[in-house]
Structure formats: C-alpha cells, structure tokens
Write a protein that holds these residues in place. Structure first.
Motif, PDB file in Angstrom:
ATOM      1  N   ALA A 181       0.708  -1.310   0.013  1.00 45.83           N
ATOM      2  CA  ALA A 181      -0.061   0.166   0.150  1.00 45.83           C
ATOM      3  C   ALA A 181       0.800   1.209  -0.043  1.00 45.83           C
ATOM      4  O   ALA A 181       0.601   2.215  -0.570  1.00 45.83           O
ATOM      5  CB  ALA A 181      -0.892  -0.220   1.412  1.00 45.83           C
ATOM      6  N   ARG A 206     -10.568   4.648   8.127  1.00 41.67           N
ATOM      7  CA  ARG A 206      -9.783   3.948   7.052  1.00 41.67           C
ATOM      8  C   ARG A 206      -8.404   3.236   7.569  1.00 41.67           C
ATOM      9  O   ARG A 206      -8.173   3.528   8.539  1.00 41.67           O
ATOM     10  CB  ARG A 206      -8.882   5.022   6.233  1.00 41.67           C
ATOM     11  CG  ARG A 206      -8.085   4.526   5.009  1.00 41.67           C
ATOM     12  CD  ARG A 206      -7.410   5.589   4.417  1.00 41.67           C
ATOM     13  NE  ARG A 206      -6.261   5.114   3.547  1.00 41.67           N
ATOM     14  CZ  ARG A 206      -5.423   5.751   2.752  1.00 41.67           C
ATOM     15  NH1 ARG A 206      -5.540   7.120   3.051  1.00 41.67           N
ATOM     16  NH2 ARG A 206      -4.718   5.281   1.951  1.00 41.67           N
ATOM     17  N   LEU A 233      -5.341   1.334   8.222  1.00 40.63           N
ATOM     18  CA  LEU A 233      -3.794   1.503   7.951  1.00 40.63           C
ATOM     19  C   LEU A 233      -3.040   0.491   8.137  1.00 40.63           C
ATOM     20  O   LEU A 233      -1.986   0.605   7.953  1.00 40.63           O
ATOM     21  CB  LEU A 233      -3.498   2.710   8.585  1.00 40.63           C
ATOM     22  CG  LEU A 233      -4.176   4.307   8.690  1.00 40.63           C
ATOM     23  CD1 LEU A 233      -3.379   5.094   9.123  1.00 40.63           C
ATOM     24  CD2 LEU A 233      -4.384   4.550   7.208  1.00 40.63           C
ATOM     25  N   ASP A 267      -7.438  -2.200   2.314  1.00 40.14           N
ATOM     26  CA  ASP A 267      -8.599  -3.136   2.088  1.00 40.14           C
ATOM     27  C   ASP A 267      -8.944  -3.250   0.686  1.00 40.14           C
ATOM     28  O   ASP A 267      -9.628  -4.356   0.300  1.00 40.14           O
ATOM     29  CB  ASP A 267      -9.847  -2.188   2.720  1.00 40.14           C
ATOM     30  CG  ASP A 267     -10.018  -1.012   2.074  1.00 40.14           C
ATOM     31  OD1 ASP A 267      -9.089  -0.332   1.518  1.00 40.14           O
ATOM     32  OD2 ASP A 267     -11.043  -0.439   2.405  1.00 40.14           O
ATOM     33  N   TYR A 268      -8.530  -2.508  -0.385  1.00 40.27           N
ATOM     34  CA  TYR A 268      -8.493  -2.780  -1.788  1.00 40.27           C
ATOM     35  C   TYR A 268      -7.520  -3.989  -2.180  1.00 40.27           C
ATOM     36  O   TYR A 268      -7.914  -4.964  -2.703  1.00 40.27           O
ATOM     37  CB  TYR A 268      -8.337  -1.769  -2.667  1.00 40.27           C
ATOM     38  CG  TYR A 268      -9.562  -0.584  -2.595  1.00 40.27           C
ATOM     39  CD1 TYR A 268     -10.723  -0.964  -1.973  1.00 40.27           C
ATOM     40  CD2 TYR A 268      -9.413   0.530  -3.205  1.00 40.27           C
ATOM     41  CE1 TYR A 268     -11.898  -0.123  -1.921  1.00 40.27           C
ATOM     42  CE2 TYR A 268     -10.386   1.594  -3.117  1.00 40.27           C
ATOM     43  CZ  TYR A 268     -11.617   1.328  -2.788  1.00 40.27           C
ATOM     44  OH  TYR A 268     -12.573   2.130  -2.550  1.00 40.27           O
ATOM     45  N   ARG A 279      -5.203   1.631  -1.408  1.00 42.37           N
ATOM     46  CA  ARG A 279      -5.684   1.286   0.043  1.00 42.37           C
ATOM     47  C   ARG A 279      -5.678  -0.259   0.327  1.00 42.37           C
ATOM     48  O   ARG A 279      -5.754  -0.912  -0.412  1.00 42.37           O
ATOM     49  CB  ARG A 279      -7.448   1.628   0.125  1.00 42.37           C
ATOM     50  CG  ARG A 279      -7.384   2.999   0.158  1.00 42.37           C
ATOM     51  CD  ARG A 279      -8.785   3.600   0.119  1.00 42.37           C
ATOM     52  NE  ARG A 279      -9.558   2.739   1.018  1.00 42.37           N
ATOM     53  CZ  ARG A 279     -11.029   2.953   0.976  1.00 42.37           C
ATOM     54  NH1 ARG A 279     -11.679   3.965   0.258  1.00 42.37           N
ATOM     55  NH2 ARG A 279     -11.940   2.101   1.579  1.00 42.37           N
ATOM     56  N   LYS A 328       0.211   3.255  -3.156  1.00 42.22           N
ATOM     57  CA  LYS A 328      -0.755   4.219  -2.793  1.00 42.22           C
ATOM     58  C   LYS A 328      -2.113   3.718  -3.063  1.00 42.22           C
ATOM     59  O   LYS A 328      -2.983   4.570  -3.469  1.00 42.22           O
ATOM     60  CB  LYS A 328      -0.369   5.405  -3.634  1.00 42.22           C
ATOM     61  CG  LYS A 328       0.873   6.122  -3.613  1.00 42.22           C
ATOM     62  CD  LYS A 328       1.192   6.426  -2.258  1.00 42.22           C
ATOM     63  CE  LYS A 328       2.524   7.279  -2.034  1.00 42.22           C
ATOM     64  NZ  LYS A 328       3.500   6.475  -2.476  1.00 42.22           N
TER      65      LYS A 328
END
Length: 349
Positions: A22, A172, A174, A30-31, A28, A26
């Motif tokens: 990540a 979000r 991290l 979770d994606y 996320r 860049k």
C-alpha cells in the motif's frame, strides 16, 4: 490459479505485507486484500479495480495480462456497455446494405425544409423577446474565484504497546502496528482509533497539519489507554538532559565548617526531621521518569541508566513509563517496584 491467489502468493514469496504494498502503490490496504481474496463486491468501479489490479501485478513483477483476463471473466462488462460500444448498426431490427429498407427521399427533403423554417422562426422570435443589454457602466466587476491551495501530504507513524494493534484513521484501515511513514492528507482534526484484543480501545482526535510519530499505550480492558507524541517526549528528554549539568544536585549536601567556639549551640541542620525523610528511587532498567514536588515543580525528568539511585524529600509525585524498572523505598524501607514492566504509573510518596 485465480488472479487473487497469484497476487497473494507473489507478495508472500517476496516477504511483503499488504501495508508495504500500500505504501509503494498508494492503493488502500482493504482494496489490496479484496483483490487477493477475489471479493469484487468490496472493490470500486470496474475501471478503477482493473487499474488497481494492473498496478499491483507490476509492483510484484507479474505479467498483468493473464490476471486481467481472469478478472474480466469474474467481473464481465455490463450488457448495456457492450451494446453501446457496438454502435447503432448492430442493433436488432436494423438492416444494412442493398437489401435494407430506406426512407423516401422526397419525404426526407420535406421534413428537412420544415425543420429549417421552424428553426429560423424561433430564432427571430427569441431575438425580439430578448431584453436590451445593460449599460457597461452598471455591470458589476466579476471577482475571480481564488484558486484552492493543493492538498499537502504528511507522514503518520503509529506504534503501540503491545504491538500488532489495528490502526484506523477516519475509519480507513492503515494496517497493524508498527505503521511507519504512512502518507495521509494534511488536516487539523482527524479521528485516530487503535484497537487490540483484550485491551481498551484508544480513540483520539489528532492534528495532522504536520507529520506525526505517535505511540498508543493500550491498557487492559477497564482502564484508559494513553496516546503519546514520541517526538515531543524525545524533545522533552533532550531538553532535560541539556539542563541537567546546570542544575545543582539536590542530594549532595554542602559541607559547613564547624564553629570551634560554640560547638554546643550549633543546631543539627544535617539531620532532617522524621516527616522529611528521603524517598529513594532505584532504576533497574531504562524508564522515562518525572518527579515533581507538592507545588508542581519538576525536581527531575529524564531516562537515567540502569543502576542509578536518586533521593527526594517526602511529598513528591513520581510518574514513570516503565513501572517494572523503577523501585521506591520510603523511610529506609526495602525498595518495591511501582508496577509491571511497560506500565505507566503515577504515585505520590
């Protein structure tokens, strides 16, 4: 092998975590996990999801073509998008070529003439109804909108005691601690949440107008967890260490020459009363410690080396960040530890 399994196998073979990828791509976290699990319902629009998959594959030195093909089989384009890409010639019921039906040319010419006449009449009618333009002298000047300043990116680092806690910023994910130099948009009020099983969750509003290095002290359930600014704590310790040489030692008595002519009348100044006996503090390991008197004045602040022993008068308040390494004895009693290792404790003696 599916595209998600191929991504996960390549990442683990390179010894990388989803947080590491990540930071590099860049994308996320979770994606990235949704791509590896093949959970397409958690991904954004199809175009963005394909772009994330291609960027992820290239970061792991994989050929993205077979992975994209497997993704397209799992998430096909909608029928409406396919039909619109084919064009009107492919719609059912429309025939092309010499065998198809065509409209009468005379009828087309008549329709076109009627459209031109109606358009001209409407143009002149609108021109007659249009109000006269206002004089230039009364037209207010238009002030251009100010160009918004670009969003600044800062770096956020979060550690925890114990490690392995899950970190959320404005909901979000991290990743788990330690989180190092995570790029985030600069803002004044950001909601930080740190959670670990069996520990009281920490929820704080933090200022992210600059890069921050924070440490979450997660205490057992039922107690309050504490958030520490690591850089500020280091600066305070450095300032205390720089000021230490200029501060006279409180435990070193100044020798006083005895008066030979009046030995019987000299008051016993070197013997403190029972209520002012010293509090002995022994450091068996590294632990940041601050000692203040009853008026709130700082008598000592810093991280002394192991084996250091310091003495203070009664009525002091001791706050330490590693209670298992600090032992305190009062009035000559055997020193006892303030608490457990890694525990933040504040007590008055």
């Amino acid at each position: 092998m599916s595209f998600g399994a191929a991504l996960k196998q390549a990442r683990e073979s390179q010894g990388l975590s989803t947080q590491d990828v990540a930071l590099r791509t860049k994308i996320r976290g979770d994606y990235l996990r949704a791509l590896e699990d093949g959970n397409t319902s958690l991904l954004p629009e199809r175009t963005f999801a394909r772009s994330y998959l291609q960027r992820y594959a290239r970061e792991l030195s994989l050929d993205p073509a077979p992975l994209l093909a497997d993704f397209d089989r799992s998430v096909p384009a909608s029928a409406e998008m396919t039909q619109s890409l084919r064009g009107p010639a492919a719609r059912p019921g429309r025939k092309a070529g010499a065998g198809g039906r065509s409209l009468n040319p005379a009828l087309l010419a008549g329709v076109a003439t009627g459209v031109i006449i109606l358009g001209a009449g409407g143009y002149y009618a609108l021109g007659a109804l249009k109000p006269a333009p206002a004089p230039a002298a009364v037209t207010p000047a238009v002030t251009p909108e100010p160009t918004p300043a670009p969003v600044t990116t800062v770096r956020l680092s979060v550690s925890s005691v114990p490690t392995g806690a899950r970190v959320y910023l404005d909901n979000r994910d991290l990743g788990v601690t330690p989180v190092r130099s995570f790029p985030v948009d600069a803002r004044r009020n950001a909601q930080l949440r740190v959670e670990a099983p069996g520990r009281a969750p920490l929820k704080e509003t933090v200022d992210l107008s600059r890069s921050r290095n924070l440490s979450a002290q997660l205490r057992p359930t039922g107690q309050s967890s504490v958030l520490v600014d690591v850089n500020a704590a280091r600066a305070a310790r450095a300032a205390a260490a720089a000021a230490a040489p200029t501060t006279p030692a409180a435990t070193t008595p100044t020798p006083t020459a005895p008066t030979p002519t009046t030995p019987a009348t000299t008051p016993p100044a070197t013997t403190p009363p029972a209520a002012a006996q010293a509090v002995n503090v022994t450091f068996s390991g590294a632990s940041w410690t601050r000692v203040t008197d009853a008026a709130g004045r700082v008598l000592y602040q810093g991280t002394p080396p192991a084996g250091t022993v310091k003495g203070f008068p009664q009525g002091v308040t001791i706050r330490t960040g590693n209670a298992g390494a600090v032992r305190v004895g009062v009035n000559g009693a055997a020193p006892a530890p303030l608490g457990q290792a890694g525990q933040v404790v504040t007590r008055t003696f």
